[in-house]
Motif scaffolding. Sequence first.
Motif, short mmCIF file in Angstrom:
data_model
loop_
_atom_site.label_atom_id
_atom_site.label_comp_id
_atom_site.label_asym_id
_atom_site.label_seq_id
_atom_site.Cartn_x
_atom_site.Cartn_y
_atom_site.Cartn_z
N VAL A 78 0.88 -0.83 0.08
CA VAL A 78 0.30 -0.37 -0.08
C VAL A 78 1.05 0.79 0.24
N PRO A 79 0.26 3.04 -0.18
CA PRO A 79 1.81 3.53 -0.09
C PRO A 79 1.22 4.36 0.68
N PRO A 80 2.32 4.76 1.04
CA PRO A 80 2.76 5.31 2.58
C PRO A 80 1.78 6.04 3.59
N TRP A 81 1.32 6.19 4.60
CA TRP A 81 0.44 6.04 5.50
C TRP A 81 1.26 7.58 6.14
N GLN A 82 1.17 9.09 5.69
CA GLN A 82 1.45 9.91 5.90
C GLN A 82 1.00 10.69 6.61
#
Length: 146
Positions: A78-82
């Motif tokens: 998954v795309p990184p969570w910011q």
Amino acid sequence: MGKGSLSRTPGGYDSGPSYGMEAEIALDSVPQPDRTSVVGLSFGWGADDGYTLLLVNSQLELGTIGKRGKMQLAKAPVPPWQAGKRRTLAVRVEGRRVTGSVDGRSLLQKEFDAGTPLGGDVGVVLENVHLTLHRLVVARPAGGPR
């Protein structure tokens, strides 16, 4: 929540064999950036163990958790969570099939053996995160078994 925790319903909840669970979560911060952060849903709890759908760093993980420890069953990137961003994490259980989704995209699916108990209590898993839980919903399909 900085330390790891598993929160389940106070009196237990019988989800039945088919249900969905969804959480809309905003990541506020990660207290210890050098440690892994975990946010997830737990489901299918029996007496001693259950299942988890977790956001861990840059992947979605489906696994088991309980007295015998943890075991990963499936994973997807998954795309990184910011910090400051919202994510929607969802698990859907349909008999023997479990589907895990992030932000409306189905990312992993696992078919369990007949007789595997996937119904039961539900909860939330947190470790090394400060977050805002905007919404948490558990629902059965309309007209489905109770």
